[in-house]
Design a protein around this motif. Structure first.
Motif, PDB file in Angstrom:
ATOM      1  N   THR A 193       0.753  -1.226   0.136  1.00  0.00           N
ATOM      2  CA  THR A 193      -0.107   0.189   0.018  1.00  0.00           C
ATOM      3  C   THR A 193       0.938   1.215  -0.005  1.00  0.00           C
ATOM      4  O   THR A 193       2.033   1.059   0.243  1.00  0.00           O
ATOM      5  N   TRP A 208       1.702  -3.392   3.873  1.00  0.00           N
ATOM      6  CA  TRP A 208       0.948  -4.268   3.110  1.00  0.00           C
ATOM      7  C   TRP A 208      -0.262  -4.523   3.771  1.00  0.00           C
ATOM      8  O   TRP A 208      -0.560  -4.621   5.037  1.00  0.00           O
ATOM      9  N   SER A 209      -1.551  -4.757   2.798  1.00  0.00           N
ATOM     10  CA  SER A 209      -2.900  -5.239   3.240  1.00  0.00           C
ATOM     11  C   SER A 209      -3.021  -6.552   2.682  1.00  0.00           C
ATOM     12  O   SER A 209      -2.269  -6.953   1.437  1.00  0.00           O
ATOM     13  N   ARG A 211      -4.935  -9.173   0.671  1.00  0.00           N
ATOM     14  CA  ARG A 211      -5.553  -9.147  -0.685  1.00  0.00           C
ATOM     15  C   ARG A 211      -7.089  -9.567  -0.397  1.00  0.00           C
ATOM     16  O   ARG A 211      -7.288 -10.751   0.111  1.00  0.00           O
ATOM     17  N   GLN A 214     -11.637  -7.882   3.254  1.00  0.00           N
ATOM     18  CA  GLN A 214     -12.425  -6.895   3.795  1.00  0.00           C
ATOM     19  C   GLN A 214     -12.809  -7.070   5.110  1.00  0.00           C
ATOM     20  O   GLN A 214     -13.162  -6.124   5.800  1.00  0.00           O
ATOM     21  N   PRO A 218      -6.760  -2.770   7.131  1.00  0.00           N
ATOM     22  CA  PRO A 218      -5.733  -2.612   6.074  1.00  0.00           C
ATOM     23  C   PRO A 218      -4.273  -2.421   6.687  1.00  0.00           C
ATOM     24  O   PRO A 218      -4.434  -2.028   7.986  1.00  0.00           O
ATOM     25  N   ASN A 219      -3.313  -2.424   5.998  1.00  0.00           N
ATOM     26  CA  ASN A 219      -2.096  -2.285   6.479  1.00  0.00           C
ATOM     27  C   ASN A 219      -1.853  -2.886   7.899  1.00  0.00           C
ATOM     28  O   ASN A 219      -1.204  -2.211   9.010  1.00  0.00           O
TER      29      ASN A 219
END
Length: 267
Positions: A193, A208-209, A211, A214, A218-219
């Motif tokens: 990211t 990074w998040s 893939r 949901q 994130p991160n």
């Protein structure tokens, strides 16, 4: 008994501030202009802030660049009433500096830094090393120790990393962080990211998040490609937020800790 000249003790003010002198050489710059250059700053802890700030003797500050604030931010910094705008060339930083309301610190000026970089200076240095976010707390430690612990990282029951060669980073008031060799992390499950963060003890991190993740924040995975020298052993290793993944260390499943990061990760 003779006290060593370098010995220090925290001092308290009636206003609730804690402070102590330090022998670190500290400089602050706005662009190419050195605004602060001090070999005798003091560290100040405010009651509502978890980290210290610096205050500097007036004679170590370019006071010619300071003007009484047009709109003082009263109510901040333990009731401070004297604020200054910083004027460098055509750039004005409102309320960039202030004086603490304590007799002990009356001859010192502090500058915005922690969480408010847009109002403070652009660069800070302790000795010749650039420092980010806030001054380092001399009463906190960060130790990065190579280990042979068996570490498994799971997200929603899927193993995303497993190693027997972590570096365990112990940081005051935070849970241990396990920095893993890149080859022991399933990076194919993650995507880089644009997010980054700065730490005065470790340096600048990239993230990074998961893939298609949901249901997870994130991160949640990060690395320091160019860490500060004191923790160089974590270079390019990868760490997860213990708060949002499941860790199994030497066969024991750890509880997810609650930390200052928890609320941000859950929002």
């Amino acid at each position: 008994m003779t006290t060593h000249p370098g010995a220090r003790a925290l001092r308290a003010t009636p206003e609730g501030l804690l402070w102590e002198p330090t022998e670190r050489w500290v400089r602050g710059r706005k662009g190419d202009v050195t605004v602060v250059d001090s070999r005798r700053p003091v560290l100040v802890w405010e009651p509502e802030l978890p980290v210290p700030q610096y205050a500097f003797p007036r004679e170590d500050v370019r006071t010619d660049l300071l003007r009484p604030a047009e709109k003082p931010r009263t109510g901040l910094h333990t009731g401070s009433r004297i604020f200054y705008d910083l004027h460098v060339d055509d750039d004005v930083r409102p309320n960039a500096a202030w004086v603490f309301p304590a007799d002990d610190l009356a001859g010192h000026i502090a500058f915005e830094w922690f969480l408010r970089p847009e109002r403070g200076l652009d660069h800070w240095y302790e000795e010749d090393e650039e420092i980010f976010v806030h001054p380092r707390d001399p009463h906190s430690r960060v130790d990065a120790l190579p280990s042979s612990r068996h570490v498994i990282v799971e997200i929603d029951g899927t193993v995303v990393a497993e190693t027997r060669a972590p570096v365990v980073l112990f940081e005051t008031a935070l849970p241990p962080r396990y920095y893993l060799p890149p080859e022991d992390v399933r990076l194919d499950l993650f995507e880089p990211t644009d997010h980054s963060s700065r730490c005065p003890y470790k340096g600048i991190a990239r993230y990074w998040s998961l893939r298609g993740g949901q249901d997870v924040p994130p991160n949640l995975l990060w690395s320091y490609p160019d860490p500060l020298p004191a923790v160089s052993v974590i270079k390019d290793r990868l760490a997860f937020y213990n708060e949002v993944v499941d860790l199994v260390v030497d066969g024991e499943r750890l509880e997810r800790p609650v930390t200052p990061f928890s609320s941000a990760l859950s929002s």
